[in-house]
Every structure is written in C-alpha cells, then in structure tokens.
Design a protein around this motif. Structure first.
Motif, PDB file in Angstrom:
ATOM      1  N   THR A 180       0.832  -1.204   0.000  1.00 50.18           N
ATOM      2  CA  THR A 180       0.000   0.000   0.000  1.00 50.18           C
ATOM      3  C   THR A 180       0.864   1.250   0.000  1.00 50.18           C
ATOM      4  O   THR A 180       2.037   1.211   0.376  1.00 50.18           O
ATOM      5  CB  THR A 180      -0.914   0.047   1.240  1.00 50.18           C
ATOM      6  N   CYS A 181       0.260   2.336  -0.376  1.00 54.73           N
ATOM      7  CA  CYS A 181       0.977   3.610  -0.384  1.00 54.73           C
ATOM      8  C   CYS A 181       1.300   4.074   1.038  1.00 54.73           C
ATOM      9  O   CYS A 181       2.222   4.857   1.236  1.00 54.73           O
ATOM     10  CB  CYS A 181       0.156   4.668  -1.123  1.00 54.73           C
ATOM     11  N   GLU A 182       0.550   3.597   1.998  1.00 55.38           N
ATOM     12  CA  GLU A 182       0.855   3.902   3.390  1.00 55.38           C
ATOM     13  C   GLU A 182       2.206   3.305   3.782  1.00 55.38           C
ATOM     14  O   GLU A 182       3.010   3.938   4.473  1.00 55.38           O
ATOM     15  CB  GLU A 182      -0.238   3.358   4.303  1.00 55.38           C
TER      16      GLU A 182
ATOM     17  N   THR B 228      12.163   5.524  -4.276  1.00 57.88           N
ATOM     18  CA  THR B 228      10.951   4.783  -4.621  1.00 57.88           C
ATOM     19  C   THR B 228      10.892   4.532  -6.122  1.00 57.88           C
ATOM     20  O   THR B 228      11.094   5.438  -6.922  1.00 57.88           O
ATOM     21  CB  THR B 228       9.694   5.579  -4.209  1.00 57.88           C
ATOM     22  N   LYS B 229      10.584   3.303  -6.510  1.00 63.09           N
ATOM     23  CA  LYS B 229      10.529   2.972  -7.929  1.00 63.09           C
ATOM     24  C   LYS B 229       9.432   3.782  -8.615  1.00 63.09           C
ATOM     25  O   LYS B 229       8.357   3.987  -8.061  1.00 63.09           O
ATOM     26  CB  LYS B 229      10.289   1.467  -8.104  1.00 63.09           C
ATOM     27  N   GLU B 230       9.717   4.207  -9.827  1.00 65.24           N
ATOM     28  CA  GLU B 230       8.832   5.133 -10.538  1.00 65.24           C
ATOM     29  C   GLU B 230       7.391   4.640 -10.671  1.00 65.24           C
ATOM     30  O   GLU B 230       6.455   5.409 -10.424  1.00 65.24           O
ATOM     31  CB  GLU B 230       9.408   5.466 -11.922  1.00 65.24           C
ATOM     32  N   PRO B 231       7.144   3.378 -11.054  1.00 65.38           N
ATOM     33  CA  PRO B 231       5.737   2.940 -11.163  1.00 65.38           C
ATOM     34  C   PRO B 231       4.992   3.046  -9.837  1.00 65.38           C
ATOM     35  O   PRO B 231       3.820   3.445  -9.812  1.00 65.38           O
ATOM     36  CB  PRO B 231       5.869   1.479 -11.615  1.00 65.38           C
ATOM     37  N   ILE B 232       5.661   2.694  -8.736  1.00 66.66           N
ATOM     38  CA  ILE B 232       5.020   2.805  -7.427  1.00 66.66           C
ATOM     39  C   ILE B 232       4.775   4.264  -7.085  1.00 66.66           C
ATOM     40  O   ILE B 232       3.699   4.646  -6.606  1.00 66.66           O
ATOM     41  CB  ILE B 232       5.892   2.142  -6.331  1.00 66.66           C
ATOM     42  N   LYS B 233       5.770   5.089  -7.342  1.00 62.53           N
ATOM     43  CA  LYS B 233       5.646   6.520  -7.053  1.00 62.53           C
ATOM     44  C   LYS B 233       4.463   7.124  -7.812  1.00 62.53           C
ATOM     45  O   LYS B 233       3.659   7.884  -7.251  1.00 62.53           O
ATOM     46  CB  LYS B 233       6.936   7.249  -7.433  1.00 62.53           C
ATOM     47  N   ASN B 234       4.340   6.764  -9.074  1.00 62.96           N
ATOM     48  CA  ASN B 234       3.242   7.302  -9.894  1.00 62.96           C
ATOM     49  C   ASN B 234       1.883   6.817  -9.401  1.00 62.96           C
ATOM     50  O   ASN B 234       0.916   7.590  -9.325  1.00 62.96           O
ATOM     51  CB  ASN B 234       3.435   6.915 -11.359  1.00 62.96           C
ATOM     52  N   LEU B 235       1.796   5.534  -9.064  1.00 62.28           N
ATOM     53  CA  LEU B 235       0.540   4.995  -8.560  1.00 62.28           C
ATOM     54  C   LEU B 235       0.112   5.703  -7.277  1.00 62.28           C
ATOM     55  O   LEU B 235      -1.068   6.034  -7.097  1.00 62.28           O
ATOM     56  CB  LEU B 235       0.667   3.489  -8.304  1.00 62.28           C
TER      57      LEU B 235
ATOM     58  N   HIS C 218      -5.012  10.751  -2.274  1.00 60.36           N
ATOM     59  CA  HIS C 218      -6.136  10.972  -1.354  1.00 60.36           C
ATOM     60  C   HIS C 218      -6.413   9.747  -0.497  1.00 60.36           C
ATOM     61  O   HIS C 218      -7.176   9.817   0.465  1.00 60.36           O
ATOM     62  CB  HIS C 218      -7.392  11.331  -2.157  1.00 60.36           C
ATOM     63  N   ASN C 219      -5.796   8.602  -0.854  1.00 64.23           N
ATOM     64  CA  ASN C 219      -6.074   7.369  -0.121  1.00 64.23           C
ATOM     65  C   ASN C 219      -4.781   6.569   0.031  1.00 64.23           C
ATOM     66  O   ASN C 219      -4.389   5.814  -0.851  1.00 64.23           O
ATOM     67  CB  ASN C 219      -7.120   6.537  -0.864  1.00 64.23           C
ATOM     68  N   THR C 220      -4.107   6.720   1.186  1.00 63.71           N
ATOM     69  CA  THR C 220      -2.823   6.039   1.397  1.00 63.71           C
ATOM     70  C   THR C 220      -2.984   4.528   1.528  1.00 63.71           C
ATOM     71  O   THR C 220      -2.011   3.792   1.422  1.00 63.71           O
ATOM     72  CB  THR C 220      -2.115   6.570   2.656  1.00 63.71           C
ATOM     73  N   SER C 221      -4.227   4.051   1.748  1.00 64.35           N
ATOM     74  CA  SER C 221      -4.432   2.609   1.846  1.00 64.35           C
ATOM     75  C   SER C 221      -4.542   1.956   0.469  1.00 64.35           C
ATOM     76  O   SER C 221      -4.729   0.748   0.372  1.00 64.35           O
ATOM     77  CB  SER C 221      -5.692   2.300   2.669  1.00 64.35           C
TER      78      SER C 221
ATOM     79  N   MET D 202     -11.265   0.561  -5.541  1.00 63.09           N
ATOM     80  CA  MET D 202     -10.639   1.711  -6.190  1.00 63.09           C
ATOM     81  C   MET D 202     -10.961   1.757  -7.685  1.00 63.09           C
ATOM     82  O   MET D 202     -10.555   2.659  -8.399  1.00 63.09           O
ATOM     83  CB  MET D 202      -9.111   1.652  -6.002  1.00 63.09           C
ATOM     84  N   GLU D 203     -11.656   0.703  -8.194  1.00 60.75           N
ATOM     85  CA  GLU D 203     -12.037   0.625  -9.600  1.00 60.75           C
ATOM     86  C   GLU D 203     -10.820   0.755 -10.519  1.00 60.75           C
ATOM     87  O   GLU D 203     -10.787   1.542 -11.462  1.00 60.75           O
ATOM     88  CB  GLU D 203     -13.079   1.707  -9.941  1.00 60.75           C
ATOM     89  N   VAL D 204      -9.816  -0.051 -10.223  1.00 59.38           N
ATOM     90  CA  VAL D 204      -8.603  -0.048 -11.034  1.00 59.38           C
ATOM     91  C   VAL D 204      -8.632  -1.234 -11.988  1.00 59.38           C
ATOM     92  O   VAL D 204      -8.985  -2.341 -11.594  1.00 59.38           O
ATOM     93  CB  VAL D 204      -7.348  -0.135 -10.124  1.00 59.38           C
ATOM     94  N   ASP D 205      -8.268  -1.005 -13.228  1.00 57.03           N
ATOM     95  CA  ASP D 205      -8.234  -2.065 -14.216  1.00 57.03           C
ATOM     96  C   ASP D 205      -7.073  -3.011 -13.908  1.00 57.03           C
ATOM     97  O   ASP D 205      -5.916  -2.612 -13.895  1.00 57.03           O
ATOM     98  CB  ASP D 205      -8.061  -1.457 -15.617  1.00 57.03           C
ATOM     99  N   GLN D 206      -7.380  -4.311 -13.668  1.00 52.84           N
ATOM    100  CA  GLN D 206      -6.355  -5.274 -13.242  1.00 52.84           C
ATOM    101  C   GLN D 206      -5.287  -5.469 -14.307  1.00 52.84           C
ATOM    102  O   GLN D 206      -4.097  -5.560 -14.010  1.00 52.84           O
ATOM    103  CB  GLN D 206      -7.018  -6.610 -12.906  1.00 52.84           C
TER     104      GLN D 206
END
Length: 304
Positions: free
Chosen positions: A217-219, A257-264, A270-273, A286-290
């Motif tokens: 998680t982003c947290e 922090t790796k770029e893909p994680i940083k961007n995500l 707004h939601n660190t979880s 979160m309605e994210v396309d898998q």
C-alpha cells in the motif's frame, strides 16, 4: 631418607586442608549448581527448573548468567535478594521462559543489560522493566510474540525483537520508549507500521525492518520514504511486499521509490491505503483495471 617422610606427609596434609579451606571460602553462599567468583554468578546449562536462591550470596555480582536452563516462570521474588542492587547484566536467554511476573526485576535497580532471547514468551507485563531506571539494552529476540509487547522504559536505548513472530504493532507501543536509538524488528511478520508512530522515538538512529510481510500500500511506501529521508533505514536493504499472486515487489531502486510505485501513489494521494499489489477487494473498491495494473507493475516485480 626415612626421616623426611613424616615431614612430607605433614606438608601434604597441610596443603590438602588449606585447599579445602580455600574452596569452602570461594563457594560460601553460592547456590548449588552455580559457580561464583568475585563479580559473577554462573549457572549455565544446569537443568534448573527455577531461579536459584541468591539470598545467601556473599559476593557482589555485577553479572548473573542463568542461561540455557528450563525455567518456565520468573516469579516476583526470584531477584529480590540482598545483593540484587549490584547486578548490571542478567542472562535469562535459552531457558524456555513462558511467563514473567510484573515485579520480577523490580529490585535490580542498577540493571543495564537484560537478555531474554530464545524463550517462549508470547506477552510481557507492561511494567516488567518500568522500575529498571538504568536499563539501556533489552534483547527479546526469537520469542513467540504476535503483538509487539508493551514496554515502559525511559532509559532503554537498544531494543531487539528480531524473529519474534510479531504481526501487529499497536499505535501505543512506542509511546513509552522515548530514549530508543536502535530498534531491531527484522524477520517478523509485520504488515504495517503507521508512520506517525515514529514521532514517539525522537532519538531513533536506526530501525531494522528487513524481511517482513509488508502490505503493498501507499501507506507502507510513505513510511519507508519517511524513514529513508531521515536516514533511519538503508534503501539498499531488501524491503519488499507480497502480492496476491505471490510476487514480491521491492519498494526502492538506487534512486529511491521505484517510478511505477511513485506514480501509482501520487495518483491516489487521497487514499494512502491504496493497494498497488492487486489484492482483489481493495482493487475493486478503487475501480482499477487489473490488466493495466499488471502492466504497470512489470518493471518492479521480482519473483519470490
């Protein structure tokens, strides 16, 4: 030649008596199965089922070593003896200890180092070390904690909880440890530590967190970024989280922090979880396309 024999016999008799006197003096007040010297009591690997009675000690030990025994319970009177005030280092490791009374160490007022590693502890009374005002190092590694034990100590500088089965660290666990400088939590099963909890450790120099089961998680990323920015962790260490598909994702590369994680995480600030590891219930929320998420993670996934 024969006239010398009585003299030699008498000499040997004196030597024998003198040796017995010296041995008796050296062992005066020393518990059976223990070896006592001027500054140490050693009762290692003696198959003890309880702490020896130290009330009759005549030496003033600064070290007591009762390691590698079979003492399952430390009682409140075990270390309440006349010479307890001299003890500075206590070894109780490798002794199958299951429980400790909350005032067991109260009389050890000058204790500086305590070793309780490789026991069977699953919890501790929160006041276990409250009265040890000079305690600076505590080793609780290789025990059976699920929740990090509550410890109250305003003198403790080093706390070792390596490989102790810890899964949860509740938000009050650092509050009463204001002097901690070195915190060792690697090789547990910790999923998350809220970054705000570290504000209770103003003197922290190093925290070791490798080889835990971190949440993707982003947290978690926020916590590691905070620790890295304050030079409390080394990002070259293997900090990883595990996805639902049993992939391991490393949080950092040589540039942070790796770029893909940083961007995500920036896109979901707004939601660190927000879970970038693909755990189904959070991804649906979160309605994210898998499929899109999987493609974004290709550059940061390392197979376990």
């Amino acid at each position: 030649m024969q006239s010398l024999m009585p003299t030699m016999d008498r000499y040997l008799e004196y030597v024998s008596v003198f040796s017995i006197i010296l041995l008796s003096t050296a062992l005066a007040g020393c518990p059976s199965k223990c070896i006592c010297s001027k500054n140490k009591v050693k009762c290692v690997e003696k198959s003890l089922f309880s702490v020896p009675n130290f009330e009759s000690l005549e030496n003033e030990p600064d070290i007591i070593d009762i390691s590698s025994n079979e003492i399952d319970y430390i009682q409140n009177f075990d270390f309440s003896f006349d010479k307890a005030k001299y003890v500075m280092i206590l070894y109780l490791n490798d002794s199958k200890i299951i429980d400790i009374d909350d005032t067991a160490f109260k009389e050890l007022i000058n204790l500086r180092e305590m070793y309780l590693s490789n026991n069977l502890l699953s919890d501790l009374p929160k006041n276990a070390f409250k009265y040890n005002k000079n305690l600076i190092s505590l080793d609780l590694s290789h025990n059976l904690f699920r929740n990090m034990p509550k410890i109250i100590s305003h003198s403790l500088k080093t706390l070792n909880l390596i490989n102790s089965g810890i899964v949860n660290i509740e938000e009050d666990r650092f509050i009463d440890l204001p002097d901690i400088e070195y915190l060792y939590l690697q090789r547990n099963n910790i999923r998350i530590i809220h970054v705000d909890m570290f504000k209770y450790l103003p003197k922290l120099i190093v925290v070791e967190l490798q080889y835990n089961a971190w949440k993707c998680t982003c947290e978690t990323v926020e916590m590691f970024n905070y620790l890295s920015a304050n030079s409390l962790v080394n990002i070259e260490e293997p900090f990883q989280c595990k996805t639902k598909n049993d992939f391991f994702i490393t949080f950092f590369d040589n540039f942070g922090t790796k770029e893909p994680i940083k961007n995500l995480c920036l896109n979901n600030a707004h939601n660190t979880s927000y879970n970038f590891g693909g755990e189904s219930e959070e991804i649906e929320e979160m309605e994210v396309d898998q499929e899109k998420l999987t493609k974004m993670l290709k550059g940061i996934i390392i197979e376990g």
